[in-house]
Design a protein around this motif. Structure first.
Motif, PDB file in Angstrom:
ATOM      1  N   ASN A  84       1.282  11.380 -10.294  1.00 33.19           N
ATOM      2  CA  ASN A  84       0.217  12.369 -10.379  1.00 33.19           C
ATOM      3  C   ASN A  84      -0.231  12.775  -8.977  1.00 33.19           C
ATOM      4  O   ASN A  84      -1.180  12.227  -8.440  1.00 33.19           O
ATOM      5  CB  ASN A  84      -0.945  11.769 -11.184  1.00 33.19           C
ATOM      6  CG  ASN A  84      -2.021  12.793 -11.476  1.00 33.19           C
ATOM      7  OD1 ASN A  84      -2.037  13.874 -10.882  1.00 33.19           O
ATOM      8  ND2 ASN A  84      -2.915  12.460 -12.383  1.00 33.19           N
ATOM      9  N   ALA A 138       2.177   6.610  -6.854  1.00 33.58           N
ATOM     10  CA  ALA A 138       1.071   7.450  -7.321  1.00 33.58           C
ATOM     11  C   ALA A 138       1.415   8.926  -7.142  1.00 33.58           C
ATOM     12  O   ALA A 138       1.188   9.745  -8.033  1.00 33.58           O
ATOM     13  CB  ALA A 138      -0.206   7.110  -6.555  1.00 33.58           C
ATOM     14  N   MET A 172       2.571   1.761  -3.315  1.00 38.83           N
ATOM     15  CA  MET A 172       1.685   2.213  -4.375  1.00 38.83           C
ATOM     16  C   MET A 172       1.399   3.700  -4.218  1.00 38.83           C
ATOM     17  O   MET A 172       1.338   4.441  -5.195  1.00 38.83           O
ATOM     18  CB  MET A 172       0.385   1.415  -4.351  1.00 38.83           C
ATOM     19  CG  MET A 172      -0.484   1.726  -5.537  1.00 38.83           C
ATOM     20  SD  MET A 172      -1.715   0.465  -5.822  1.00 38.83           S
ATOM     21  CE  MET A 172      -3.084   1.202  -5.014  1.00 38.83           C
ATOM     22  N   ARG A 173       1.257   4.124  -2.972  1.00 34.13           N
ATOM     23  CA  ARG A 173       0.998   5.553  -2.747  1.00 34.13           C
ATOM     24  C   ARG A 173       2.208   6.400  -3.145  1.00 34.13           C
ATOM     25  O   ARG A 173       2.063   7.469  -3.729  1.00 34.13           O
ATOM     26  CB  ARG A 173       0.639   5.791  -1.287  1.00 34.13           C
ATOM     27  CG  ARG A 173      -0.704   5.177  -0.952  1.00 34.13           C
ATOM     28  CD  ARG A 173      -1.102   5.396   0.477  1.00 34.13           C
ATOM     29  NE  ARG A 173      -2.403   4.789   0.713  1.00 34.13           N
ATOM     30  CZ  ARG A 173      -3.139   4.998   1.795  1.00 34.13           C
ATOM     31  NH1 ARG A 173      -2.691   5.792   2.742  1.00 34.13           N
ATOM     32  NH2 ARG A 173      -4.301   4.424   1.929  1.00 34.13           N
ATOM     33  N   GLU A 210      -1.798  15.329  -7.826  1.00 33.46           N
ATOM     34  CA  GLU A 210      -3.177  15.816  -7.680  1.00 33.46           C
ATOM     35  C   GLU A 210      -4.120  14.654  -7.484  1.00 33.46           C
ATOM     36  O   GLU A 210      -5.033  14.708  -6.669  1.00 33.46           O
ATOM     37  CB  GLU A 210      -3.632  16.575  -8.932  1.00 33.46           C
ATOM     38  CG  GLU A 210      -3.070  17.951  -9.059  1.00 33.46           C
ATOM     39  CD  GLU A 210      -2.071  17.985 -10.169  1.00 33.46           C
ATOM     40  OE1 GLU A 210      -1.181  17.107 -10.163  1.00 33.46           O
ATOM     41  OE2 GLU A 210      -2.172  18.858 -11.027  1.00 33.46           O
ATOM     42  N   ALA A 211      -3.930  13.607  -8.296  1.00 34.30           N
ATOM     43  CA  ALA A 211      -4.818  12.454  -8.205  1.00 34.30           C
ATOM     44  C   ALA A 211      -4.735  11.863  -6.809  1.00 34.30           C
ATOM     45  O   ALA A 211      -5.753  11.565  -6.190  1.00 34.30           O
ATOM     46  CB  ALA A 211      -4.442  11.415  -9.252  1.00 34.30           C
ATOM     47  N   ALA A 212      -3.530  11.734  -6.291  1.00 32.48           N
ATOM     48  CA  ALA A 212      -3.365  11.176  -4.958  1.00 32.48           C
ATOM     49  C   ALA A 212      -4.042  12.070  -3.927  1.00 32.48           C
ATOM     50  O   ALA A 212      -4.745  11.598  -3.034  1.00 32.48           O
ATOM     51  CB  ALA A 212      -1.886  11.015  -4.638  1.00 32.48           C
ATOM     52  N   MET A 213      -3.853  13.365  -4.098  1.00 33.33           N
ATOM     53  CA  MET A 213      -4.415  14.291  -3.127  1.00 33.33           C
ATOM     54  C   MET A 213      -5.941  14.207  -3.098  1.00 33.33           C
ATOM     55  O   MET A 213      -6.544  14.225  -2.032  1.00 33.33           O
ATOM     56  CB  MET A 213      -3.984  15.719  -3.460  1.00 33.33           C
ATOM     57  CG  MET A 213      -4.415  16.717  -2.416  1.00 33.33           C
ATOM     58  SD  MET A 213      -4.000  18.401  -2.887  1.00 33.33           S
ATOM     59  CE  MET A 213      -5.212  18.707  -4.131  1.00 33.33           C
ATOM     60  N   THR A 214      -6.548  14.095  -4.275  1.00 33.47           N
ATOM     61  CA  THR A 214      -8.012  14.062  -4.292  1.00 33.47           C
ATOM     62  C   THR A 214      -8.551  12.770  -3.677  1.00 33.47           C
ATOM     63  O   THR A 214      -9.737  12.673  -3.411  1.00 33.47           O
ATOM     64  CB  THR A 214      -8.571  14.183  -5.725  1.00 33.47           C
ATOM     65  OG1 THR A 214      -8.014  13.139  -6.511  1.00 33.47           O
ATOM     66  CG2 THR A 214      -8.250  15.512  -6.329  1.00 33.47           C
ATOM     67  N   LEU A 215      -7.688  11.803  -3.476  1.00 32.91           N
ATOM     68  CA  LEU A 215      -8.133  10.588  -2.796  1.00 32.91           C
ATOM     69  C   LEU A 215      -7.756  10.625  -1.324  1.00 32.91           C
ATOM     70  O   LEU A 215      -7.791   9.610  -0.639  1.00 32.91           O
ATOM     71  CB  LEU A 215      -7.525   9.359  -3.478  1.00 32.91           C
ATOM     72  CG  LEU A 215      -8.033   9.166  -4.911  1.00 32.91           C
ATOM     73  CD1 LEU A 215      -7.310   8.043  -5.593  1.00 32.91           C
ATOM     74  CD2 LEU A 215      -9.528   8.903  -4.911  1.00 32.91           C
ATOM     75  N   GLY A 216      -7.368  11.772  -0.861  1.00 33.49           N
ATOM     76  CA  GLY A 216      -7.110  11.943   0.556  1.00 33.49           C
ATOM     77  C   GLY A 216      -5.724  11.512   0.996  1.00 33.49           C
ATOM     78  O   GLY A 216      -5.465  11.361   2.173  1.00 33.49           O
ATOM     79  N   ILE A 217      -4.813  11.315   0.031  1.00 31.03           N
ATOM     80  CA  ILE A 217      -3.448  10.936   0.396  1.00 31.03           C
ATOM     81  C   ILE A 217      -2.636  12.213   0.602  1.00 31.03           C
ATOM     82  O   ILE A 217      -2.725  13.144  -0.200  1.00 31.03           O
ATOM     83  CB  ILE A 217      -2.818  10.070  -0.712  1.00 31.03           C
ATOM     84  CG1 ILE A 217      -3.552   8.730  -0.780  1.00 31.03           C
ATOM     85  CG2 ILE A 217      -1.328   9.874  -0.482  1.00 31.03           C
ATOM     86  CD1 ILE A 217      -3.199   7.900  -1.980  1.00 31.03           C
ATOM     87  N   LYS A 239       0.820  -1.198   0.000  1.00 30.61           N
ATOM     88  CA  LYS A 239       0.000   0.000   0.000  1.00 30.61           C
ATOM     89  C   LYS A 239       0.866   1.264   0.000  1.00 30.61           C
ATOM     90  O   LYS A 239       0.688   2.151  -0.822  1.00 30.61           O
ATOM     91  CB  LYS A 239      -0.825  -0.132   1.271  1.00 30.61           C
ATOM     92  CG  LYS A 239      -1.631   0.961   1.719  1.00 30.61           C
ATOM     93  CD  LYS A 239      -2.624   0.363   2.716  1.00 30.61           C
ATOM     94  CE  LYS A 239      -2.699   1.197   3.949  1.00 30.61           C
ATOM     95  NZ  LYS A 239      -3.751   0.717   4.872  1.00 30.61           N
TER      96      LYS A 239
END
Ligand code: ADP
Ligand code: MG
Lengths: 318, 510
Positions: free
Chosen positions: A187, A183, A179-180, A189-196, A176
């Motif tokens: 990208n 990610a 992968m983070r 931004e993509a990670a951030m929008t998923l709360g990472i 996990k």
């Protein structure tokens, strides 16, 4: 025939020994760049680690304590790089250059204080142990100076480095956290929008790269040789950086590229020891030339992580 | 109308204000969405729609105002809070990790692990397969994102929200990038979702789509809440004028005009696509001065390759394109622009139309920087470059009126105005406009159409390529239908019948 086999064993053995510091550092490079932060400060971190490791190993008379100091020392420089690049959105290359001045500067400064103004440490009493000798007793498992002995009876750091290649691969590609990290490097931004938290991941990755580079430096100063001197780490951090790129930002790729360089170094030492009539300076260039030729010839196009080197400002990206 | 549960307010945003420094992007906006409702957010580019949704999703903190989810006040301080409370957002620019697989993208941040912290990818894949089955969101969980079509990528984004159990879905301009067929699929998906009691907030410029899917529509203009209407009770014209703040005409005004001399002649043109397959396959077409010739067709029938061949961006395999009897195929773009008077409004304006980091003034001289007008000897004449920019900004109403602003800081509509300004200022004989209104709001669309008609009225020849049949019929004088790389019919726009053209576009004979 027997000498040939022995010679081969010698070359493989030296290859492993010289590759090890590069492998550590290169893995550090893989981790940080996978998270999207360029770290050309690896050289400075390695340099500082080499000093901190040798100094601690000298004073505590224990190479393991040396190794720990080297790791922590590298990590502190990593922290500085992370603060600059992640929290303050500094240009990553510039911060890296600064680290490359800071690492050696700090190392030499402290060295002068601790070792009577010398820019090198004294010889450490105990080098990294040889695990096979430690476990089985010298010469018991493989006959001394035989092929097997030359290849496998190596410093503990060699074994650790190979294990770490596997570990880093496992973490990056199977877990996990890994992968983070990837990610965030591709990208954010993509990670951030998923709360990472991009910030947390990058701090962690950059500090890990410092830790690994520090260990790489110590693998040089308390295993390959037994003291730190001001020319010990001269460009190795950069070679590790290049190996990481040639290895396509993958742990296993970086390993191969480091082995290649180490192999060229092994060959250089072997040829030197045989008194081949080639000037030493030319021989010393061999690893570099060979590395460039082979890597340029063999390695195709590489794709770096998507967000590498780009400043990520949370407030700008919706 | 969907089965809305009016007793259950899924989302309430009350007097939301969001400021960026001195700039107020949202100025006291109210929005209520019930369970099972599709609510459209309508507004011009830059009206503040995305900002409002980012507040709801926790990416921005509101300066003032309150958010209630399912009746409970909620401080959405980051996306985690939104996700936990059942809010999911599909962003206008997809938030996908390109080298990752569909499954990896969907589970990111929400991974199930087995021993040693290993990700349980098998389990996730089967969960995702089940989810995609249930809502009709066809994707292969093992596919890598960069190999997927835009439509499939969007389905992945929707799955991402559903995987996290979203009950409230925000779709930010979901149709801007889709083909007409994909849009119909999306409409079906939206119905599947509301049937399960989910609420949808959809941002779009396309009034037709609002009429088709939405129950209610909230209109925002310059950050202010203008109105919330029941979609069944209003016409598209009502919506458009509320959005722009003035009457908007959908009908393009143009007087009949006699056809001029032939200026472009395309004979048996064959152009291969990047895979080496002939995309334009023996195409014949004539273009006359003083007309707008629209090319109607479904995406992928050779339109892109045709334009690229005519503008020198792609070699022609065989055949000819003649401008005033002179061959232009396989010339460099520079020669085609300067010697043959062809101007080009490219399909992908961000990639080919402008340089993001350059300012407006620099973008306006990309084709002419080396001419005497803008350079002296070795150096650029910035005085003249900025004077030129100020004139064009004024004339073409590019906003903001600041020639030193980077192109990337402009809205899509203003970027397009900038490109049109540059191309038209070249005083071309032929203007090729490829999808010139893609992604623009109605106000900007009206502007672009006027600009094209204006060129035609000045006796220029305009070649318009568009996938929107309405647009082709509305703007053109003549319509050529392209199918599999050939023109399969030419129709006078006056007696154009949408059905007939639609049939020809699909390869049927009229
Ligand atoms: N992070 C930001 N910083 C400053 N201004 C912003 C930011 N995000 C959006 N804006 C401004 O707020 C306004 C509304 O933007 P946006 O909500 O994206 O519009 P829409 O989605 O309706 O097209 C625009 O003028 C935009 O430039
Ligand atoms: Mg928007």
């Amino acid at each position: 025939m027997e000498t040939l086999i022995k010679d081969i064993g010698f070359i493989i053995g030296t290859t492993l020994m010289y590759s090890t510091p590069l492998i550590f550092t290169s893995l550090g490079g893989v981790i940080t760049e996978r998270s999207g932060v360029v770290n050309i400060g690896l050289e400075g971190m390695m340099y500082f680690g080499a000093f901190a490791g040798a100094a601690a190993a000298y004073f505590y008379q224990d190479p393991w304590i040396g190794l720990a100091f080297a790791g922590v020392g590298g990590m502190i420089l990593g922290l500085i790089h992370a603060i600059a690049c992640v929290s303050f959105s500094a240009e990553q290359i510039v911060s890296g250059i600064a680290i490359n001045f800071l690492g050696p500067g700090a190392a030499l400064f402290i060295s002068r204080m601790l070792f009577d103004g010398a820019t090198q440490t004294l010889t450490i009493p105990n080098k990294m142990p040889l695990p096979l000798d430690f476990l089985f007793g010298e010469g018991n498992l493989f006959p001394s100076s035989g092929f097997m002995d030359l290849v496998f009876n190596r410093f503990a750091t060699v074994y650790i480095a190979f294990f770490l290649v596997f570990l880093v691969w496992f973490v990056l590609y199977r877990t996990k956290v890994g992968m983070r990290v990837r990610a965030v490097g591709e990208n954010p931004e993509a990670a951030m929008t998923l709360g990472i938290s991009v910030t947390r991941i990058r701090y962690g990755a950059v500090m890990m790269s410092g830790l690994f580079a520090g260990l790489g430096g110590a693998a040089m100063s308390i295993a390959v040789v037994s003291r730190f001197s001001n020319t010990l780490i001269s460009g190795h951090g950069f070679i590790a950086l290049a190996a990481m790129i040639f290895g396509k930002w993958k742990p296993q790729g970086a390993l191969l590229a480091c082995l290649l360089f180490g192999g060229a170094k092994g060959l250089e030492i072997f040829l030197g020891s045989k008194g081949v009539p080639i000037p030493g300076d030319i021989l010393a260039m061999l690893p570099y030339i060979l590395t460039i030729v082979i890597l340029v010839g063999l390695v195709g196009q590489t794709t770096p992580p998507g967000a590498i080197g780009k400043i990520f400002d949370k407030s700008e990206h919706s | 109308m969907n089965s809305i549960d009016f007793s259950h307010k899924a989302v309430e945003m009350v007097d939301v204000v969001k400021k960026f420094g001195d700039f107020t992007a949202n100025d006291r906006i109210n929005l209520t969405v019930h369970k099972g409702e599709v609510h459209a957010l309508l507004g011009e580019n830059g009206a503040g729609k995305t900002t409002l949704m980012n507040v709801l999703y926790g990416l921005y903190q509101p300066t003032e105002g309150a958010v209630r989810i399912n009746g409970k006040p909620l401080s959405v301080k980051d996306p985690n809070v939104a996700i936990k409370n059942g809010i999911g957002m599909v962003h206008q620019h997809f938030m996908l990790v390109e080298p990752f697989t569909v499954t990896q993208n969907i589970i990111l941040g929400n991974e199930t692990t087995k021993m040693l912290g290993m990700i349980d990818i098998k389990k996730a894949e089967s969960e995702i397969a089940a989810l995609s089955e249930r809502y009709g969101l066809a994707v292969d969980p093992k596919a890598v994102i960069q190999d997927l079509s835009v439509g499939a990528q969007q389905r992945v984004e929707i799955l991402k929200t559903l995987y996290r159990g979203a009950q409230i879905l925000i779709l930010d301009e979901p149709t801007a990038v889709l083909t007409p067929q994909e849009i119909q699929e999306l409409v079906g998906i939206i119905h599947n979702l509301t049937r399960e009691g989910k609420s949808i907030i959809i941002i779009t410029h396309k009034l037709k789509e609002i009429k088709q899917v939405a129950d209610f529509c909230t209109i925002i203009r310059r950050g202010k809440h203008i109105d919330t209407v029941e979609v069944d009770q209003v016409t598209e014209e009502d919506l458009a004028s509320k959005m722009v703040g003035r009457e908007v005409s959908f009908k393009v005004e143009k007087d009949p005009q006699p056809q001029g001399d032939r200026i472009l002649e395309i004979r048996d043109l064959v152009v291969e696509d990047s895979r080496g397959i002939p995309a334009v396959n023996g195409l014949n077409l004539d273009l006359y001065k003083g007309e707008i010739l629209g090319i109607a067709g479904v995406d992928g029938n050779g339109q892109t390759e045709l334009i690229e061949a005519l503008t020198g961006l792609r070699p022609a395999k065989s055949g000819q394109a003649l401008v005033r009897e002179k061959e232009i195929t396989n010339l460099t773009p520079g020669k085609i622009i300067q010697q043959h008077g062809i101007s080009h409004i490219p399909e992908d304006r961000q990639k080919r139309g402008l340089i993001f980091e350059f300012d407006i003034a620099e973008n306006l001289i990309l084709e002419n920087y080396a001419t005497e007008a803008f350079s002296k000897g070795f150096t650029l004449d910035f005085k003249r470059i900025y004077r030129n920019a100020d004139q064009l900004i004024e004339k073409f109403d590019i906003r903001p009126q600041n020639s030193k602003l980077a192109a990337k800081a402009l809205s899509g509509g203003n970027q397009q105005k900038m490109i049109i300004a540059r191309e038209v200022a070249n005083d071309p004989d032929i203007l090729i406009a490829a999808q010139p209104t893609r992604g623009l709001d109605v106000g900007a669309i009206e502007y672009v159409h006027k600009a094209l008609v204006d060129q035609r009225n000045q006796g220029k020849a305009v070649l318009l390529i568009s996938f929107e049949l309405d647009e082709v019929i509305n703007v053109s004088d003549r319509i050529a239908v392209i199918y599999e790389g050939k023109i399969v019919g030419i129709i006078d726009a006056h007696d154009a019948d949408e059905k007939e053209i639609g049939l020809m576009m699909a390869g049927g004979t009229a």
